[in-house]
Structures are given as C-alpha cells and as structure tokens.
Scaffold this motif. Structure first.
Motif, PDB file in Angstrom:
ATOM      1  N   ASP A 152      -7.623   2.848   2.904  1.00  0.00           N
ATOM      2  CA  ASP A 152      -8.756   3.851   3.129  1.00  0.00           C
ATOM      3  C   ASP A 152      -9.151   4.771   2.223  1.00  0.00           C
ATOM      4  O   ASP A 152     -10.280   4.939   1.760  1.00  0.00           O
ATOM      5  CB  ASP A 152      -8.307   4.171   4.558  1.00  0.00           C
ATOM      6  N   MET A 170       0.732  -2.210   9.204  1.00  0.00           N
ATOM      7  CA  MET A 170      -0.872  -1.989   9.390  1.00  0.00           C
ATOM      8  C   MET A 170      -1.000  -0.640   8.867  1.00  0.00           C
ATOM      9  O   MET A 170      -1.928  -0.407   8.093  1.00  0.00           O
ATOM     10  CB  MET A 170      -1.096  -2.457  10.763  1.00  0.00           C
ATOM     11  N   ASN A 171      -0.179   0.259   9.325  1.00  0.00           N
ATOM     12  CA  ASN A 171      -0.376   1.710   9.261  1.00  0.00           C
ATOM     13  C   ASN A 171      -0.253   1.777   7.666  1.00  0.00           C
ATOM     14  O   ASN A 171      -0.978   2.550   7.115  1.00  0.00           O
ATOM     15  CB  ASN A 171       0.461   2.429   9.820  1.00  0.00           C
ATOM     16  N   GLU A 172       0.764   1.145   6.953  1.00  0.00           N
ATOM     17  CA  GLU A 172       1.035   1.232   5.625  1.00  0.00           C
ATOM     18  C   GLU A 172      -0.252   1.127   4.542  1.00  0.00           C
ATOM     19  O   GLU A 172      -0.608   1.824   3.632  1.00  0.00           O
ATOM     20  CB  GLU A 172       2.460   0.706   5.164  1.00  0.00           C
ATOM     21  N   GLN A 211       2.470  -9.805   7.314  1.00  0.00           N
ATOM     22  CA  GLN A 211       2.755 -10.059   8.899  1.00  0.00           C
ATOM     23  C   GLN A 211       3.431 -11.445   9.138  1.00  0.00           C
ATOM     24  O   GLN A 211       4.033 -11.561   9.954  1.00  0.00           O
ATOM     25  CB  GLN A 211       1.812  -9.924   9.880  1.00  0.00           C
ATOM     26  N   ASN A 241      -3.227   0.617   5.621  1.00  0.00           N
ATOM     27  CA  ASN A 241      -4.340   1.361   6.048  1.00  0.00           C
ATOM     28  C   ASN A 241      -4.546   2.700   5.079  1.00  0.00           C
ATOM     29  O   ASN A 241      -5.192   3.125   4.564  1.00  0.00           O
ATOM     30  CB  ASN A 241      -4.547   1.543   7.522  1.00  0.00           C
ATOM     31  N   GLU A 242      -3.301   3.242   5.148  1.00  0.00           N
ATOM     32  CA  GLU A 242      -3.013   4.557   4.723  1.00  0.00           C
ATOM     33  C   GLU A 242      -3.275   4.236   3.037  1.00  0.00           C
ATOM     34  O   GLU A 242      -3.794   5.391   2.293  1.00  0.00           O
ATOM     35  CB  GLU A 242      -1.434   5.292   4.710  1.00  0.00           C
ATOM     36  N   TRP A 243      -3.093   3.029   2.492  1.00  0.00           N
ATOM     37  CA  TRP A 243      -3.209   2.564   1.031  1.00  0.00           C
ATOM     38  C   TRP A 243      -4.678   2.399   0.638  1.00  0.00           C
ATOM     39  O   TRP A 243      -4.916   2.952  -0.395  1.00  0.00           O
ATOM     40  CB  TRP A 243      -2.448   1.357   0.847  1.00  0.00           C
ATOM     41  N   HIS A 297      -2.817  -7.576   5.179  1.00  0.00           N
ATOM     42  CA  HIS A 297      -2.506  -7.648   6.505  1.00  0.00           C
ATOM     43  C   HIS A 297      -1.630  -8.971   6.984  1.00  0.00           C
ATOM     44  O   HIS A 297      -0.328  -9.044   7.378  1.00  0.00           O
ATOM     45  CB  HIS A 297      -3.457  -7.251   7.525  1.00  0.00           C
ATOM     46  N   ARG A 334      -7.775  -5.835   2.359  1.00  0.00           N
ATOM     47  CA  ARG A 334      -6.958  -5.240   3.629  1.00  0.00           C
ATOM     48  C   ARG A 334      -6.535  -6.323   4.476  1.00  0.00           C
ATOM     49  O   ARG A 334      -5.480  -6.516   4.904  1.00  0.00           O
ATOM     50  CB  ARG A 334      -7.794  -4.253   4.293  1.00  0.00           C
ATOM     51  N   LEU A 345       3.150  -3.156  13.229  1.00  0.00           N
ATOM     52  CA  LEU A 345       2.229  -1.953  13.384  1.00  0.00           C
ATOM     53  C   LEU A 345       2.614  -1.356  12.131  1.00  0.00           C
ATOM     54  O   LEU A 345       1.695  -0.556  11.731  1.00  0.00           O
ATOM     55  CB  LEU A 345       2.820  -1.220  14.634  1.00  0.00           C
ATOM     56  N   ARG A 346       3.876  -1.164  11.795  1.00  0.00           N
ATOM     57  CA  ARG A 346       4.273  -0.161  10.473  1.00  0.00           C
ATOM     58  C   ARG A 346       3.564  -0.671   9.272  1.00  0.00           C
ATOM     59  O   ARG A 346       3.009  -0.011   8.544  1.00  0.00           O
ATOM     60  CB  ARG A 346       5.841  -0.269  10.387  1.00  0.00           C
TER      61      ARG A 346
END
Length: 278
Positions: free
Chosen positions: A121, A113-115, A100, A117-119, A96, A92, A110-111
């Motif tokens: 987690d 990071m969210n993408e 980035q 994490n959703e992948w 990131h 992860r 931020l987008r």
C-alpha cells in the motif's frame, strides 16, 4: 515485513516474477503501450517487480529515491498510470496467492494478507503521488512551451517584424500575444509590425477587440501596426459585427502587407532580370 516471509519471497523471487509477468502481460496490449516492444515491456516490468522486492528492507528515503527514478523513466516513455496501479494490484494478488499456498491455517493467511498490504500500500500511494506530480509538471512545462510558440514575433527585414497567429484566440492567449508583441517590437527596434491572422479560423467581437488592443498598444510605443490576412469571410464578419478597423491599416495578404511595410520604411521591391548587367 516478517523476516521469514521476506526470506521466502527472496528465495523464490524468479518464480514470483514469472507468475506476475503472466498476469501483467495483458497491460502490454493497451493502446498506450502498443508502440513499446515486447522485450522492452518485459524488461521494464521485470525491473519494476525486482525493485519492489529488493527494496523491502531499504530505508524510506532510499526506497523513495528508487521509486521516483523508476517513475520518471516510465513517464518519459509515456506509459500510463494504470501500469503502476494495476501492476501493483496484480503483484499483491500474486504474492497473496503464492504465500497462502504455503500457509493453510486461517490465522496464518490473515497475517500474510496484513503483511503484504502493509508492504504494498505505501508503495502504491508513493508512486501514484509522484507520478501525478511529475505528470502535472510535464504538462505545465509543455503548456508554457506551446504558449511561447503560439505567439512568435519574427524579424523579416531590418525594423520589420511579423507575428503569425494560428488557431483560436482566447483571453489567456490574447494576453500572451500582447506581451510578446510589446517586448518584441522593443527588442527588435521594429518600426512596423504585421499581425498575420490568416490562420485564425474565426474573428468575433472578442478576437477583434484583442487584436485592436494589441495594435493600439504597439502604436503607443512608436511602432506602426498592420493587420494582414483578412480573408473575404473574415471581412464580412467584421462588417456584420460593426467592428471599426478604419484607424488600422489592413491588407488581405502577408505579401501585400510586407510591400506596404517596406514603403513605410522608405524601401521598395525592385525586380531585376538574371544577367541584366552582363
């Protein structure tokens, strides 16, 4: 995952894998993985991260099957759960940082990071749950096997069997001893059974009570029971505790117990000389 990010990751898959391997190599120095060759560790780690990347578009069912297969293999290799959890956390981090570097806008970062994490987690949660469940099942099966081996009944002569006991006897093991003893004497049609406690380090009131119960149960199914292997210190403990074994035949060694068992079944040991009949 966003199709643009996914395409970017796939195009640069080898670079990402190599960066991740640099980060995860430290896990290979843990005591639990030192027996694994460097090549096996690297090959398995490379397969692990390729699995994560190439399965991002698979259905949940197919991804689950692939992750389960990988988990089962590393469990058989004896690798720790930390390999999965720390490895995925490092992956992860690598993703990131790598993405980035290519997206400087705060909103874009931020987008990303969210993408990511959703992948990642759900993969972490799935593999941890499966690993834990598989490990518990493995431990349970090993425990059952050890319990079976902890109270074996061994036929040594026709109608004579021996149960050697080694180690501490607790309530659960005493129950297993009783079950194996009763089933075994019926199965082998034993006239005499010897319970050998040579390998039992401590005989206290509870242990003696369990052994006496086992001997009484055997007697009720028509089999005579001898307790053998009573060492001097065990005999002294039994006397000090006031445990009554007067109604049970006891012998200080398995050899003496077998001689008595043979006599009980109308047999005896006869010494012969080599070439006596020549």
């Amino acid at each position: 995952m966003d199709t643009f990010l996914l395409a970017l990751i796939r195009e640069n898959q080898e670079e990402i894998v190599n960066k991740w391997l640099e980060e995860i190599r430290v896990l290979g120095n843990e005591n639990s993985l030192r027996v694994v060759s460097d090549q096996l560790f690297l090959n398995t780690s490379r397969e692990f991260v390729h699995l994560i990347i190439t399965n991002v578009e698979n259905t949940k069912e197919q991804l689950s099957v692939n992750l389960n297969d990988f988990s089962e293999r590393i469990i058989k290799l004896g690798w720790p759960l930390s390999y999965i959890t720390e490895g995925l956390q490092q992956f992860r981090k690598v993703i990131h940082c790598w993405l980035q570097e290519r997206e400087t806008a705060p909103a874009g970062q931020l987008r990303i990071m969210n993408e990511v994490n959703e992948w990642i987690d759900p993969i972490i949660n799935h593999m941890v749950n499966h690993y834990s469940g598989s490990w518990e099942h493995t431990v349970s099966m090993q425990k059952m096997a050890l319990q079976e081996l902890s109270a074996p009944l061994i036929p040594v002569f026709d109608n004579i069997t021996v149960m050697p006991l080694i180690g501490t006897i607790d309530t659960d093991r005493a129950r297993k001893i009783m079950e194996n003893l009763l089933q075994g004497v019926v199965k082998h049609r034993s006239e005499v059974v010897l319970i050998d406690i040579t390998g039992v380090p401590v005989v206290d009131t509870m242990v003696a009570h369990h052994i006496i119960q086992a001997a009484e149960a055997v007697r009720l199914v028509g089999t005579k029971c001898l307790i053998v292997g009573i060492r001097p210190e065990i005999a002294q403990t039994i006397v000090n505790l006031g445990i009554d074994l007067s109604h049970i035949i006891t012998k200080n060694s398995l050899k003496n117990g077998l001689e008595s068992a043979l006599n009980m079944t109308n047999r005896t040991i006869v010494k012969t000389s080599v070439g006596e009949n020549k």
